[in-house]
Each structure stands twice: as structure tokens, then as C-alpha cells.
Scaffold this motif. Structure first.
Motif, mmCIF file in Angstrom:
data_model
loop_
_atom_site.group_PDB
_atom_site.id
_atom_site.type_symbol
_atom_site.label_atom_id
_atom_site.label_comp_id
_atom_site.label_asym_id
_atom_site.label_seq_id
_atom_site.Cartn_x
_atom_site.Cartn_y
_atom_site.Cartn_z
ATOM 1 N N VAL A 114 0.834 -1.193 0.000
ATOM 2 C CA VAL A 114 0.000 0.000 0.000
ATOM 3 C C VAL A 114 0.874 1.250 0.000
ATOM 4 O O VAL A 114 0.585 2.231 -0.704
ATOM 5 C CB VAL A 114 -0.935 -0.009 1.217
ATOM 6 C CG1 VAL A 114 -1.756 1.273 1.274
ATOM 7 C CG2 VAL A 114 -1.854 -1.218 1.167
ATOM 8 N N ASN A 115 1.956 1.210 0.756
ATOM 9 C CA ASN A 115 2.895 2.332 0.790
ATOM 10 C C ASN A 115 3.411 2.645 -0.620
ATOM 11 O O ASN A 115 3.405 3.794 -1.063
ATOM 12 C CB ASN A 115 4.052 1.981 1.727
ATOM 13 C CG ASN A 115 5.183 2.991 1.680
ATOM 14 O OD1 ASN A 115 5.021 4.131 2.089
ATOM 15 N ND2 ASN A 115 6.334 2.560 1.184
ATOM 16 N N ARG A 116 3.818 1.619 -1.352
ATOM 17 C CA ARG A 116 4.373 1.832 -2.689
ATOM 18 C C ARG A 116 3.310 2.325 -3.676
ATOM 19 O O ARG A 116 3.574 3.188 -4.513
ATOM 20 C CB ARG A 116 5.007 0.532 -3.187
ATOM 21 C CG ARG A 116 6.204 0.107 -2.346
ATOM 22 C CD ARG A 116 6.739 -1.254 -2.760
ATOM 23 N NE ARG A 116 7.782 -1.703 -1.847
ATOM 24 C CZ ARG A 116 8.411 -2.867 -1.968
ATOM 25 N NH1 ARG A 116 8.118 -3.683 -2.971
ATOM 26 N NH2 ARG A 116 9.340 -3.205 -1.101
ATOM 27 N N MET A 117 2.114 1.774 -3.578
ATOM 28 C CA MET A 117 1.039 2.197 -4.472
ATOM 29 C C MET A 117 0.641 3.652 -4.222
ATOM 30 O O MET A 117 0.396 4.422 -5.157
ATOM 31 C CB MET A 117 -0.184 1.287 -4.288
ATOM 32 C CG MET A 117 -0.005 -0.133 -4.781
ATOM 33 S SD MET A 117 0.128 -0.256 -6.595
ATOM 34 C CE MET A 117 1.901 -0.271 -6.795
ATOM 35 N N CYS A 118 0.580 4.036 -2.954
ATOM 36 C CA CYS A 118 0.214 5.418 -2.636
ATOM 37 C C CYS A 118 1.308 6.392 -3.089
ATOM 38 O O CYS A 118 1.012 7.495 -3.556
ATOM 39 C CB CYS A 118 -0.044 5.565 -1.140
ATOM 40 S SG CYS A 118 -1.610 4.850 -0.623
ATOM 41 N N LEU A 119 2.556 5.980 -2.961
ATOM 42 C CA LEU A 119 3.642 6.829 -3.450
ATOM 43 C C LEU A 119 3.545 6.973 -4.976
ATOM 44 O O LEU A 119 3.714 8.071 -5.518
ATOM 45 C CB LEU A 119 4.994 6.233 -3.061
ATOM 46 C CG LEU A 119 5.354 6.265 -1.569
ATOM 47 C CD1 LEU A 119 6.671 5.532 -1.335
ATOM 48 C CD2 LEU A 119 5.444 7.692 -1.055
ATOM 49 N N PRO A 124 -2.062 10.571 -0.278
ATOM 50 C CA PRO A 124 -1.673 10.531 1.135
ATOM 51 C C PRO A 124 -2.071 9.199 1.768
ATOM 52 O O PRO A 124 -3.149 8.665 1.502
ATOM 53 C CB PRO A 124 -2.450 11.688 1.757
ATOM 54 C CG PRO A 124 -2.771 12.591 0.624
ATOM 55 C CD PRO A 124 -2.969 11.702 -0.560
ATOM 56 N N LEU A 125 -1.195 8.692 2.608
ATOM 57 C CA LEU A 125 -1.427 7.436 3.323
ATOM 58 C C LEU A 125 -1.319 7.699 4.812
ATOM 59 O O LEU A 125 -0.364 8.341 5.264
ATOM 60 C CB LEU A 125 -0.390 6.390 2.890
ATOM 61 C CG LEU A 125 -0.200 5.160 3.789
ATOM 62 C CD1 LEU A 125 -1.447 4.301 3.780
ATOM 63 C CD2 LEU A 125 1.007 4.353 3.330
ATOM 64 N N ILE A 126 -2.273 7.217 5.569
ATOM 65 C CA ILE A 126 -2.170 7.257 7.026
ATOM 66 C C ILE A 126 -1.902 5.830 7.484
ATOM 67 O O ILE A 126 -2.777 4.964 7.403
ATOM 68 C CB ILE A 126 -3.439 7.812 7.683
ATOM 69 C CG1 ILE A 126 -3.730 9.213 7.152
ATOM 70 C CG2 ILE A 126 -3.256 7.859 9.200
ATOM 71 C CD1 ILE A 126 -4.989 9.835 7.726
#
Length: 426
Positions: A114-119, A124-126
Motif C-alpha cells: 500500500v505504501n508503494r502504491m500510494c507513493l 496521502p497514506l495514514i
């Protein structure tokens, strides 16, 4: 139920009504977060979770009830939310997050993918998590803050095989050994999970007399041969007393012949079933009070638990048919009883304090007891950070970390607090 929107600006409230939110995970934090989102005014929510509900979830994941055990977490969470907020548009996916990410302006509780997809999507990712009384919430925004993978994460600790087999010095060594033993006896055998003592130890001083002694100890009564643990157990009909004698007497005597191992360590003490039975005090089966799973059994109580669990597991194999194998599960009582008994008997042999079933389960399942209050605090902080993002106030976002509180003398006490700091810059 009344939605908590009185203090929100009209513009922000309108944004909540139209934006899409993706919640990844409907577990401890996810249940609290879904409740907070709908009460704050979010109208379009998607929740995804591949997991199903387990009995152990019910003490803290309040959207689930006993009747829901075995069902999809995401689907049941949706149904429960609609009961107290029927106007919300909520979609549930019993699926993997790998298929879903870039479609949403998202509030997320997730990890590397999820971190990579949001980047990649510049969304923004919480990110959040909890462990007992501790927890964290942090906002991740491309080009503004560190991402989830910028800081190395702790890896699961492993232990040398010779320590597990020959010289355990901590309870976790005995618990790992007991889990290996379960697989060797009842599950899928793995050469890397051998439980018998090493036949060639770098610290041992071998000679012909030693070899003869070890052979005599390990093949007493003609029962124990250098064959697989499972084959030998089957040849005995999974006789619990014979298993006990091999594991906790004969194998320990075998270890004692490795003289150099015990020059700087306390030598183990073999257990003899008949002696323990003769000296047992049936009036004192356990030590301490409280819930059954939190009591520490006496040594004879552990022997009885070992025998009962072996007999139950043997019956399960027989019912499943020829060639059947069991899979260890911390939530399967006979499997957990077996590991608790075997691990504790080994702890006693190597002069360690024995543990309750609750403690063994926590270590065997790599479990940090979940605290519902921590999850509630984390979920509240997630929504606060989400409101800042939707208000265009990313510079106001903060990272929150739970930590042990300190007294005035800077000594840790038994309470915990959350501290907030600026999101780490990239």
C-alpha cells in the motif's frame, strides 16, 4: 446514533460526504476506525480484508459477535456499521489488497504494498499499528515525509538449531522446540526442525565408551531407533508414556554424555514418569489463582496434560485416515495443550521457571496481547490526521507514538502515553 459533525466547517463536512475512503483491514484498529469514520460524517467507505473472524478476535473487535465466527471480517463489519448508520454507502471486499489501491483518496492502515502504491499515485497514506499498550499513527506523503519503508523494520528473531536441540536457555527456546515436535509427530516433517539431540556437537568429546552409552540410552527396550520421530511414534501407537520417556528422559541422558556442553552450563535433569506419578500430590495440580489458562501447572499436572493432548491428537489422526497430517494452530486446544505441556516439561528439565498456557500461547503464536483502548486511541488519531489532509493542511500533520510514561525521576512506570511530533521529512 448521532454523527459527531457539529464542530466541522461546512466545507469540510461537504468534503467528507463526497470523498472516497479505503480502509485496509477490518481488525482491531479497523473496527474502531469504521465506527469513527461514519460518526464523523464520511459517507463513501470501502473496506477490504482477506481474513475471517476468529474467536480470539471477539474481545476487542466489537463489530463482531460469536455468531460471526468463520465469516468474512470485511462483510460482517459492513453489516454491523449499517445497523447503526444505515445511510452510509459502504462496500466490503473479502479480497487481497494487491488488487485495490490507486482508485481512492485514501485513509489506510497497511504496509509495504500500500505504501508503494500510494507513493506511485501520489495519494496521502495514514499508516498505523498497535502492539499492546503501544501504537503509532503517521502520515505518509510523497515528497513531504518519509515513507513506510524508509526506516528498517525489526525482523522476527530466529535461534540456532543446536540451541533448540541441545542447550536451551530461555523459555522461547523450549516453546520453539515443542512446536517443532508437534510437526515431527503429527504434522509435516521438516528436516530443519529436528528435535532430537545432535549426534555430533563441536563442544562434545566423543569416544567409543560415550558412543556405546548414548546408543544404550537412545535404544533402551528396543523401542527407540535412529528413524524419523514420526515413524517411531507410530510404531508405539503414539503411546504417551513411551513418548515422554524418549523425549524427557532418554534424550536428556543422551545430552548428558556430551560432557563439554555442561562445563559452563547447568546440566539438565531427566524426568522419569513413574517417579513423578508416585510423588504427585493430586491436591496441588497448579500454582497460582485466576483464570484456568493463566495458572501454572505442577510438573505432574504437565505430565497429565501431555498424555491427554497426545491421546486427543492421536485420535484426530486416526479419524482423518492413513497418511493424514495435522497443522499446528494456536487456537486449537489439543495442539496448544501439547505445546504447553512439552515446552514446560523441557523448561523444568533445563531449570527454567514454567509458564501458563496463556504465556506459552502468546510466545508460540508471536502474539502481543491486543488492548482495545489502544486501538480506539489509534483510530481516533487516524481520523484527526485525515481531517487535516482533507482540509489541505498537510504541514499540520503529526506522527503519534505510544510510549511508556515516566515519573518525575525519569523512571518508567506502569502507565503509557502518546507523544506527537512532526511527520518525518523525506
Amino acid at each position: 446514533m448521532v454523527q459527531l459533525v457539529g464542530s466541522l466547517r461546512k466545507e469540510l463536512y461537504d468534503t467528507l460526504s463526497t470523498c472516497k475512503v479505503l480502509v485496509v483491514g477490518a481488525g482491531g484498529i479497523g473496527c474502531e476506525l469504521l465506527k469513527n469514520l461514519v460518526l464523523t460524517g464520511f459517507k463513501n467507505i470501502e473496506v477490504i480484508d482477506l481474513d475471517t473472524i476468529d474467536v480470539s478476535n471477539l474481545n476487542r473487535q466489537f463489530l463482531f459477535q460469536k455468531k460471526h465466527v468463520g465469516k468474512s471480517k470485511a462483510q460482517v463489519a459492513k453489516e454491523s456499521v449499517l445497523q447503526f448508520c444505515p445511510t452510509v454507502n459502504i462496500t466490503a471486499y473479502h479480497d487481497s489488497i494487491m488488487k485495490w489501491v490507486s482508485l481512492f483518496v485514501a485513509l489506510l492502515t497497511a504496509r509495504n504494498h500500500v505504501n508503494r502504491m500510494c507513493l506511485a499515485a501520489d495519494i496521502p497514506l495514514i499508516e498505523s499499528g498497535s502492539a499492546g499498550y503501544l501504537g503509532q499513527v503517521t502520515v505518509i506523503k510523497k515528497g513531504l515525509t518519509e515513507c513506510y519503508e524508509c526506516q528498517p523494520k525489526p525482523t522476527q528473531k530466529t535461534f540456532p538449531g543446536c540451541t533448540i536441540r541441545n542447550t536451551p536457555s530461555e523459555p522461547i527456546h523450549c516453546i520453539v522446540w515443542a512446536k517443532y515436535l508437534f510437526n515431527q509427530l503429527f504434522g509435516e516433517e521438516d528436516a530443519d526442525q529436528e528435535v532430537s539431540p545432535d549426534t555430533a556437537d563441536p563442544e562434545a568429546a566423543w569416544n567409543l565408551e560415550d558412543t556405546a552409552a548414548r546408543a544404550a540410552a537412545s535404544e533402551k527396550d528396543g523401542d527407540i531407533k535412529r528413524v524419523s520421530t514420526k515413524d517411531w511414534a507410530r510404531s508405539t501407537g503414539y503411546d504417551a508414556v513411551k513418548l515422554f520417556t524418549k523425549l524427557f528422559k532418554d534424550d536428556i541422558m543422551y545430552l548428558l554424555t556430551m560432557d563439554k556442553l555442561w562445563k559452563t552450563r547447568k546440566a539438565p535433569t531427566p524426568l522419569v514418569w513413574q517417579q513423578l506419578e508416585d510423588s504427585a500430590s493430586p491436591q496441588e495440580p497448579s500454582v497460582g489463582s485466576g483464570l484456568k489458562d493463566q495458572q501454572v501447572l505442577s510438573i505432574w499436572g504437565l505430565c497429565q496434560l501431555f498424555r491427554n493432548s497426545v491421546e486427543t491428537l492421536r485420535s484426530q489422526l486416526q479419524q482423518m485416515g492413513e497418511g493424514a497430517e495435522l497443522v499446528w494452530d494456536k487456537d486449537d486446544p489439543p495442539a496448544m495443550d501439547f505445546v504447553t505441556a512439552a515446552a514446560n516439561l523441557r523448561m523444568h528439565i533445563f531449570s527454567m521457571n514454567t509458564k501458563s498456557l496463556f504465556d506459552v500461547k502468546s510466545m508460540a503464536g508471536n502474539i502481543i496481547p491486543a488492548i482495545a483502548t489502544t486501538n480506539a486511541v489509534i483510530a481516533g488519531l487516524i481520523v484527526l490526521e485525515g481531517l487535516k489532509i482533507l482540509s489541505g493542511e498537510l504541514e499540520s500533520c503529526r506522527t503519534a507514538n505510544g510510549r511508556k510514561a515516566e515519573t518525575r525521576r525519569n523512571q518508567p512506570d506502569d502507565s503509557f502515553c502518546f507523544e506527537r511530533g512532526s511527520a518525518r521529512e523525506s
